[in-house]
Design an enzyme around this catalytic site. Structure first.
Site, PDB file in Angstrom:
ATOM      1  N   ASN A 209       0.838  -1.204   0.000  1.00 19.17           N
ATOM      2  CA  ASN A 209       0.000   0.000   0.000  1.00 19.17           C
ATOM      3  C   ASN A 209       0.868   1.247   0.000  1.00 19.17           C
ATOM      4  O   ASN A 209       2.089   1.164   0.042  1.00 19.17           O
ATOM      5  CB  ASN A 209      -0.975  -0.022   1.177  1.00 19.17           C
ATOM      6  N   ASP A 278      -4.921  -5.893   5.407  1.00 19.66           N
ATOM      7  CA  ASP A 278      -5.982  -6.665   6.068  1.00 19.66           C
ATOM      8  C   ASP A 278      -5.935  -8.128   5.653  1.00 19.66           C
ATOM      9  O   ASP A 278      -6.317  -9.004   6.416  1.00 19.66           O
ATOM     10  CB  ASP A 278      -7.348  -6.063   5.714  1.00 19.66           C
ATOM     11  N   PRO A 304      -4.061 -10.991  11.229  1.00 26.93           N
ATOM     12  CA  PRO A 304      -4.483 -10.638  12.582  1.00 26.93           C
ATOM     13  C   PRO A 304      -4.517  -9.115  12.731  1.00 26.93           C
ATOM     14  O   PRO A 304      -3.755  -8.415  12.055  1.00 26.93           O
ATOM     15  CB  PRO A 304      -3.388 -11.241  13.475  1.00 26.93           C
ATOM     16  N   ASP A 305      -5.386  -8.622  13.567  1.00 27.74           N
ATOM     17  CA  ASP A 305      -5.432  -7.186  13.854  1.00 27.74           C
ATOM     18  C   ASP A 305      -4.493  -6.922  15.033  1.00 27.74           C
ATOM     19  O   ASP A 305      -4.796  -7.262  16.178  1.00 27.74           O
ATOM     20  CB  ASP A 305      -6.871  -6.760  14.186  1.00 27.74           C
ATOM     21  N   ILE A 306      -3.350  -6.347  14.726  1.00 25.18           N
ATOM     22  CA  ILE A 306      -2.294  -6.164  15.733  1.00 25.18           C
ATOM     23  C   ILE A 306      -2.788  -5.274  16.867  1.00 25.18           C
ATOM     24  O   ILE A 306      -2.639  -5.582  18.054  1.00 25.18           O
ATOM     25  CB  ILE A 306      -1.027  -5.564  15.075  1.00 25.18           C
ATOM     26  N   LYS A 336     -14.690   2.564  15.619  1.00 25.27           N
ATOM     27  CA  LYS A 336     -13.490   1.715  15.600  1.00 25.27           C
ATOM     28  C   LYS A 336     -12.827   1.683  16.976  1.00 25.27           C
ATOM     29  O   LYS A 336     -12.378   0.635  17.443  1.00 25.27           O
ATOM     30  CB  LYS A 336     -12.507   2.275  14.560  1.00 25.27           C
ATOM     31  N   LYS A 340     -12.521  -1.901  18.847  1.00 29.85           N
ATOM     32  CA  LYS A 340     -11.212  -2.500  19.116  1.00 29.85           C
ATOM     33  C   LYS A 340     -10.792  -2.333  20.577  1.00 29.85           C
ATOM     34  O   LYS A 340      -9.698  -2.746  20.948  1.00 29.85           O
ATOM     35  CB  LYS A 340     -10.148  -1.875  18.206  1.00 29.85           C
TER      36      LYS A 340
HETATM   37  O1  C5P Z   1      -9.508  -1.401  11.109  1.00 20.93           O
HETATM   38  P1  C5P Z   1      -8.521  -0.468  10.523  1.00 20.93           P
HETATM   39  O2  C5P Z   1      -7.478  -1.127   9.660  1.00 20.93           O
HETATM   40  O3  C5P Z   1      -9.107   0.724   9.836  1.00 20.93           O
HETATM   41  O4  C5P Z   1      -7.754   0.116  11.825  1.00 20.93           O
HETATM   42  C1  C5P Z   1      -6.670   0.983  11.706  1.00 20.93           C
HETATM   43  C2  C5P Z   1      -5.846   0.899  12.942  1.00 20.93           C
HETATM   44  O5  C5P Z   1      -5.587  -0.449  13.309  1.00 20.93           O
HETATM   45  C3  C5P Z   1      -4.473   1.496  12.748  1.00 20.93           C
HETATM   46  O6  C5P Z   1      -4.048   2.009  13.982  1.00 20.93           O
HETATM   47  C4  C5P Z   1      -3.646   0.293  12.327  1.00 20.93           C
HETATM   48  O7  C5P Z   1      -2.259   0.492  12.594  1.00 20.93           O
HETATM   49  C5  C5P Z   1      -4.233  -0.807  13.150  1.00 20.93           C
HETATM   50  N1  C5P Z   1      -4.186  -2.125  12.523  1.00 20.93           N
HETATM   51  C6  C5P Z   1      -3.404  -3.129  13.046  1.00 20.93           C
HETATM   52  N2  C5P Z   1      -3.408  -4.375  12.479  1.00 20.93           N
HETATM   53  C7  C5P Z   1      -4.179  -4.644  11.413  1.00 20.93           C
HETATM   54  C8  C5P Z   1      -4.995  -3.652  10.869  1.00 20.93           C
HETATM   55  C9  C5P Z   1      -4.977  -2.397  11.439  1.00 20.93           C
HETATM   56  O8  C5P Z   1      -2.677  -2.884  14.022  1.00 20.93           O
HETATM   57  N3  C5P Z   1      -4.164  -5.866  10.893  1.00 20.93           N
END
Ligand code: C5P
Length: 398
Positions: A209, A278, A304-306, A336, A340
């Protein structure tokens, strides 16, 4: 939490103490500051531009109507570049110009055009210092929020003894250094993610990206300036590591997740600025995919969503996320934040008309937390990062 990488504009005006400004420039450079000297015409009667250039590694500037310099960094840009302006020595005449708001040369114009704090170190004969006109001008400068350092009293170049000597360079340095070492986050262990991720398709191709990493690197620097111990987990980025920051380079989201989860539980603060993919390809081809088939299908699986995983840690760090949105910016960001379970979210309008965002040097943020919010208007990413860090620091201490 230091002068490192701070942009200091050192204005030198025409008095005998101008030779001491060279020592001040040297002290600032030694502390890691980036110093741009601007001399008035009369300063050139006392010291050479080359002296400053040799010390700072930057060409000394003096002319408002110098087209070559203006093309490279115009006076308004230079005024914005500065984190701090120091006028040392400041003559009676220059103080009078500042008090009147004159803009008749480069330095006086910069003093008017900058939003940065301006520090003034007067230097003149004791009679000139005690003259009511000078005293009134000094009062005016103080009313305008300028910080006056000195003058000291003692023997003067003209043979007089009394107040009017410029403060010694080391004393000016200490005062300036003190302005940057609030250390509001001293002892805080901070973890920052920045940049894009690259999700491999085969050995030569990836899904990526447009994130530049600028915002995250600026936040790492701003946290370090406030005394935090900063680890920066960075996706592929050519940006230099801010001084004092520990950097861990990663490529893919899974690697970033691993690196973060190993340290997050021991941290006090987590700021997620990375643009994490994602999805990633379900399988990575072990050799380069050949251009034989008419069409290709690629199955993607969720990464995974870190940020959410760090926020879910029992007694984990204070978490700050970013939300890049094109519409309904504030509402989506707050949704959000709650979904989260994070402490603070910085929403970022990345619609085409916003002017900030991904590869830009400027940005604006709308910061939201439980029961409060604040707008941080469009400005350079480092200045914005410092404002955000100030907010984070307030919340952590609250
Ligand atoms: O859900 P979204 O991607 O819009 O959320 C953005 C926030 O979540 C940012 O702070 C991004 O660094 C974090 N993020 C993450 N891991 C992911 C996706 C997003 O830490 N896989």
């Amino acid at each position: 939490m230091s002068l490192a990488n701070r942009h200091i504009l050192l204005g030198v005006t025409g008095g005998i103490a101008a030779y001491k400004a060279a020592e001040l420039a040297r002290l600032l450079v030694k502390a890691g500051a980036r110093v741009q000297v601007v001399m008035t015409r009369s300063a050139g009667e006392f010291i050479g531009a080359m002296t400053f250039q040799a010390i700072t590694g930057k060409e000394t500037r003096s002319d408002l109507f110098d087209s070559a310099h203006e093309a490279a960094m115009g006076h308004i840009e230079l005024a914005r570049w500065a984190d701090l302006v120091i006028i040392a020595p400041a003559t009676a005449n220059f103080i009078a110009l500042m008090a009147r708001g004159s803009a008749n040369d480069l330095l006086s114009t910069l003093c008017l055009a900058t939003a940065a704090p301006v520090v003034v170190a007067p230097a003149m004969n004791r009679q000139m210092w005690s003259d009511p006109a000078t005293q009134a001008n000094i009062e005016t400068l103080q009313e305008h929020g300028r910080l006056i350092l000195g003058p000291a009293a003692g023997e003067q170049a003209c043979g007089d003894v009394g107040p009017g000597r410029m403060l010694e360079p080391a004393d000016i340095f200490d005062a300036v250094n003190g302005m940057f070492t609030s250390g509001a986050l001293a002892g805080v262990r901070a973890l920052v993610t920045a940049g894009p991720t690259r999700e491999a398709i085969d050995p030569v191709r990836f899904i990526g990206n447009r994130s530049s990493g600028k915002m995250g690197f600026a936040i790492a620097q701003a946290l370090e300036e406030q005394g935090a111990e900063v680890t920066l987990v960075a996706g592929p980025s050519q940006l230099p590591t801010p001084s004092g920051v520990t950097r861990i380079d990663v490529e893919a989201a899974l690697e970033m997740h691993n690196a973060v989860m190993q340290i997050a539980a021991d941290c006090d603060l987590f700021v997620a600025t990375a643009a994490v993919a994602d999805y990633r390809p379900e399988t990575v081809a072990s050799s380069k995919i050949k251009k034989t088939a008419e069409s290709q299908e690629m199955r993607l699986v969720r990464n995974p969503d870190i940020l959410a995983d760090v926020a879910a840690l029992a007694s984990g760090p204070f978490t700050v996320g970013f939300a890049a949105e094109t519409d309904n910016v504030v509402a989506y960001a707050d949704e959000k934040r709650q979904r989260k379970c994070i402490d603070m979210i910085a929403a970022n309008d990345v619609s085409s008309q916003s002017g900030g965002g991904f590869d830009s040097d400027e940005n604006a943020l709308h910061v939201l937390w439980e029961g409060g919010q604040q707008e941080l208007p469009m400005t350079g990413k480092l200045r914005l990062a410092r404002q955000l860090v100030e907010l984070i620091s307030q919340k952590i201490h609250a």
